[in-house]
Design a protein around this motif. Structure first.
Motif, PDB file in Angstrom:
ATOM      1  N   LYS A 169      45.440 -32.182   6.686  1.00 29.07           N
ATOM      2  CA  LYS A 169      45.854 -33.737   6.700  1.00 29.07           C
ATOM      3  C   LYS A 169      44.240 -34.346   7.247  1.00 29.07           C
ATOM      4  CE  LYS A 169      50.641 -33.136   8.363  1.00 29.07           C
ATOM      5  NZ  LYS A 169      51.232 -33.273   9.731  1.00 29.07           N
ATOM      6  N   PRO A 170      44.183 -35.514   6.678  1.00 29.14           N
ATOM      7  CA  PRO A 170      42.823 -36.201   7.021  1.00 29.14           C
ATOM      8  C   PRO A 170      42.447 -36.400   8.393  1.00 29.14           C
ATOM      9  CG  PRO A 170      44.089 -37.290   5.104  1.00 29.14           C
ATOM     10  CD  PRO A 170      45.124 -36.179   5.667  1.00 29.14           C
ATOM     11  N   GLU A 171      43.558 -36.653   9.127  1.00 31.69           N
ATOM     12  CA  GLU A 171      43.315 -36.858  10.605  1.00 31.69           C
ATOM     13  C   GLU A 171      42.992 -35.669  11.495  1.00 31.69           C
ATOM     14  OE1 GLU A 171      47.875 -36.821   9.725  1.00 31.69           O
ATOM     15  OE2 GLU A 171      46.034 -37.627   8.839  1.00 31.69           O
ATOM     16  N   GLN A 175      37.990 -31.461  13.108  1.00 27.57           N
ATOM     17  CA  GLN A 175      38.308 -30.215  14.144  1.00 27.57           C
ATOM     18  C   GLN A 175      37.430 -28.907  13.116  1.00 27.57           C
ATOM     19  OE1 GLN A 175      42.405 -29.172  15.254  1.00 27.57           O
ATOM     20  NE2 GLN A 175      42.707 -31.399  14.771  1.00 27.57           N
ATOM     21  N   TYR A 176      37.001 -29.323  12.042  1.00 22.68           N
ATOM     22  CA  TYR A 176      36.803 -28.074  11.023  1.00 22.68           C
ATOM     23  C   TYR A 176      35.425 -28.385  10.397  1.00 22.68           C
ATOM     24  CZ  TYR A 176      41.756 -27.024  11.380  1.00 22.68           C
ATOM     25  OH  TYR A 176      43.111 -26.746  11.827  1.00 22.68           O
ATOM     26  N   GLN A 200      36.195 -38.467  13.084  1.00 22.53           N
ATOM     27  CA  GLN A 200      37.095 -38.867  12.417  1.00 22.53           C
ATOM     28  C   GLN A 200      36.683 -40.037  11.426  1.00 22.53           C
ATOM     29  OE1 GLN A 200      40.299 -39.465  15.582  1.00 22.53           O
ATOM     30  NE2 GLN A 200      41.282 -37.695  14.597  1.00 22.53           N
ATOM     31  N   GLY A 201      37.304 -39.962  10.111  1.00 24.10           N
ATOM     32  CA  GLY A 201      37.201 -40.857   9.465  1.00 24.10           C
ATOM     33  C   GLY A 201      35.905 -40.851   8.307  1.00 24.10           C
ATOM     34  N   THR A 202      35.089 -39.755   8.666  1.00 23.81           N
ATOM     35  CA  THR A 202      33.749 -39.745   8.111  1.00 23.81           C
ATOM     36  C   THR A 202      33.803 -38.565   7.034  1.00 23.81           C
ATOM     37  OG1 THR A 202      32.766 -38.466   9.752  1.00 23.81           O
ATOM     38  CG2 THR A 202      32.691 -40.976   9.955  1.00 23.81           C
ATOM     39  N   ALA A 203      34.638 -37.695   7.107  1.00 17.53           N
ATOM     40  CA  ALA A 203      34.750 -36.525   6.357  1.00 17.53           C
ATOM     41  C   ALA A 203      34.763 -36.844   4.813  1.00 17.53           C
ATOM     42  CB  ALA A 203      35.824 -35.646   6.552  1.00 17.53           C
ATOM     43  N   PRO A 204      33.963 -35.954   4.059  1.00 14.35           N
ATOM     44  CA  PRO A 204      33.761 -36.196   2.565  1.00 14.35           C
ATOM     45  C   PRO A 204      34.867 -35.676   1.695  1.00 14.35           C
ATOM     46  CG  PRO A 204      32.574 -34.426   3.307  1.00 14.35           C
ATOM     47  CD  PRO A 204      33.114 -34.675   4.610  1.00 14.35           C
TER      48      PRO A 204
END
Length: 294
Positions: A169-171, A175-176, A200-204
């Motif tokens: 899940k995007p949220e 953690q990874y 949070q909110g910056t993952a590609p």
């Protein structure tokens, strides 16, 4: 033509503090999922993928792992004398061939990247696999290939470096380690970037690095710098980010599920999932679960 993947590294030096007091005297990798140690499940997956040489990066108190992959003369003799041929044959079928295992020490807990670097002289100048021992995999229903076999197939198609990924899940992405997606090939895609635990909110993307890798030996020159990253440790992801500037990386979407036995909940879920996948206990386990949940 790409060199065949013959060797695999298993970083098994972790302390297992999340499972104390169980891991006070027993390595966390020797805790059992159904009736096989976690590390045996991971080695089984590697053998199925064609791995011939198993390299364990160990630490203090991990002698039970080395003993597990060795002969046990008294036990074997007892099984033979008592005509327990089924148990004896199962024990021997799990035994690696002579010279097929190597054990090297990581004297200090300096991170996953450092653990992989400790295997450099045994790997030599050839591509190799890395399997995180906490992560065990089951193929999707109707499939037979576990995660590393799919990664090897992707390597044979693309060459270079391969990372197994799965969606979250995007949220949960903070953690990874996360990969950025490039050209899509169906079961695989080109990796155009990597980031370790992005805010949070910056993952590609929402594709996480899930614990199976095929890496080129050039990674060792980067790990040798011993540069510290997240948590003050030498991170494998950081070295891969640098390697990706000059060498290709592809991701393979594993058609199945990965279970994180490094957490209490993941360990319990893995026992249920692997039990339900075993014909000898599945029916009884399903009935017992039904009683508990009714």
């Amino acid at each position: 033509m790409s060199k065949r993947i013959r060797k695999a590294v298993f970083p098994v030096a972790g302390l297992g503090t999340r499972f104390l007091p169980a891991t006070k005297a027993v390595p966390k990798e020797m805790l059992t999922v159904v009736d096989r140690p976690v590390v045996q499940h991971v080695v089984d997956e590697a053998r199925e993928a064609g791995i011939e040489h198993f390299i364990f990066v160990t630490g203090r108190g991990k002698g039970a792992i080395e003993d597990h992959f060795d002969m046990a003369y008294e036990l074997e003799d007892t099984l033979r004398r008592r005509n327990k041929s089924k148990e004896y044959e199962a024990l021997m079928s799990d035994l690696p061939a002579a010279g097929a295992t190597s054990f090297t020490r990581q004297q200090a807990p300096l991170g996953l990247g450092h653990a992989v670097w400790c295997a450099r002289d045994i790997i030599g100048d050839e591509p190799f696999a890395v399997l995180l021992p906490d992560m065990i995999t089951l193929p999707a229903r109707g499939k037979s290939a576990r995660c590393l076999a799919e990664a090897v197939a992707a390597y044979e198609k693309h060459g270079g470096n391969i990372i197994a990924v799965e969606e979250v899940k995007p949220e949960e992405t903070h953690q990874y380690g996360i990969v950025a997606r490039g050209k899509d090939y169906g079961a695989t895609f080109e990796i155009t970037g990597m980031v370790e635990k992005p805010p949070q909110g910056t993952a590609p993307s929402n594709f996480i690095i899930s614990g199976r890798y095929i890496l080129e030996p050039e990674i060792f020159a980067l790990l040798e710098k011993h540069e510290k990253g997240a948590g003050g440790e030498i991170q494998l992801t950081d070295a891969m980010i640098h390697l990706a500037k000059t060498r290709p990386f592809h991701a393979v979407r594993f058609d199945g599920r990965t279970y994180d036995t490094g957490s209490k909940l993941g360990f319990l879920v893995a026992n249920v999932a692997f039990g339900l996948a075993r014909p000898d206990v599945a029916e009884g386990l399903r009935a017992e679960l039904k009683k508990m949940l009714d």
